[in-house]
Design an enzyme around this catalytic site. Structure first.
Site, PDB file in Angstrom:
ATOM      1  N   LYS A 202       0.388  -3.456  -4.091  1.00 44.28           N
ATOM      2  CA  LYS A 202      -0.148  -2.811  -5.298  1.00 44.28           C
ATOM      3  C   LYS A 202      -0.685  -3.822  -6.303  1.00 44.28           C
ATOM      4  CE  LYS A 202       2.004   1.683  -4.939  1.00 44.28           C
ATOM      5  NZ  LYS A 202       2.927   2.683  -5.510  1.00 44.28           N
ATOM      6  N   ARG A 237       8.455   1.901   1.359  1.00 42.09           N
ATOM      7  CA  ARG A 237       7.200   2.410   1.926  1.00 42.09           C
ATOM      8  C   ARG A 237       6.207   1.255   1.925  1.00 42.09           C
ATOM      9  NH1 ARG A 237       2.400   5.071   0.115  1.00 42.09           N
ATOM     10  NH2 ARG A 237       1.833   6.890   1.361  1.00 42.09           N
TER      11      ARG A 237
END
Length: 261
Positions: A202, A237
């Site tokens: 991210k 995840r």
């Protein structure tokens, strides 16, 4: 497993069914316990995808994966229509970034199929979530929201032991707010549900690493995965399954005394 043309990290790489299935095979071989299939990007600024288009992307992949013995398949969607079709096709879990607030029928669908659900916190929508997110206490406010959504899910008939919570790293949070959540992750574990953490590749990592692109954020992801496990995460995840499986094995051995046989 993003079967989308526009996901922030790997958009377009697995839009083709056969490419997606090959990638899923690589992920399971590398140690993935759950394959989370998404047909709508939720990156900052992403626009909604019509349900029929989302279904066309995810259903062929979910049907093929669900036919494989022992493989747990999750569908990443905010739409009850998509969730219902995915569960009918063999998915066992719904990963909803809106925590079942985006579609009034979602909770009843999840309950009817006896599925597991991941409830995530997001401020606004993917289109608007990064427009100046502000909190008095980001951890307290996110935890309170998730506690409310857990109770709503239980009231809708979803067993508490089938509910996961996700603080929503990058979903309506600044860099400092993301770091604060990671430092105080145990406060989310206090909700009594397994905590799922998704920091993989991210932008928070890119910001900390001098602007590195998503595919060069593996080591940054590894740091957050190890810290998440140390601070109480039960599920991570990730995109880079082989590398993160190794991180998880070592972190679990340190934190929980768990070792691979």
């Amino acid at each position: 497993l993003n079967v989308t043309p526009d996901s922030f990290s790997d958009g377009g790489r697995y839009l083709d069914r056969d490419a997606a299935l090959r990638r899923a095979g690589e992920m399971t071989s590398a140690g993935a316990d759950i394959i989370d299939v998404g047909g709508e990007s939720t990156r900052p600024g992403a626009r909604p995808v019509p349900a029929d288009e989302e279904l066309a992307r995810v259903l062929p992949v979910i049907e093929a994966l669900a036919a494989q013995p022992g493989l747990v398949v999750s569908v990443d969607t905010r739409k009850a229509q998509v969730a219902r079709a995915a569960l009918e096709a063999g998915a066992a879990m719904v990963n909803d970034v809106s925590a079942m607030t985006g579609d009034p029928d979602m909770a009843s669908v999840v309950a009817a199929y006896g599925a597991a659900v991941c409830l995530m916190h997001m401020r606004g929508t993917p289109e608007t979530m990064q427009n100046d997110p502000r909190y008095g206490d980001v951890v307290g406010e996110v935890a309170a929201y998730l506690a409310e959504r857990v109770e709503a899910a239980v009231a809708a008939g979803i067993p508490r032991d089938r509910i996961f919570v996700d603080p929503g790293f990058g979903f309506g949070k600044t860099l400092d707010q993301n770091l604060e959540m990671l430092r105080r992750l145990r406060e989310f574990a206090a909700l009594g549900c397994p905590v799922l953490v998704g920091t993989s590749r991210k932008s928070m990592l890119g910001a900390l690493l001098g602007g590195l692109p998503p595919t060069d954020r593996t080591e940054g992801t590894a740091a957050t995965v190890a810290l998440a496990i140390a601070n109480g995460a039960s599920v991570v995840r990730v995109h880079d399954v082989r590398e993160m499986w190794r991180v998880v094995m070592v972190a679990d051995a340190v934190v929980r005394g768990a070792r691979v046989p």
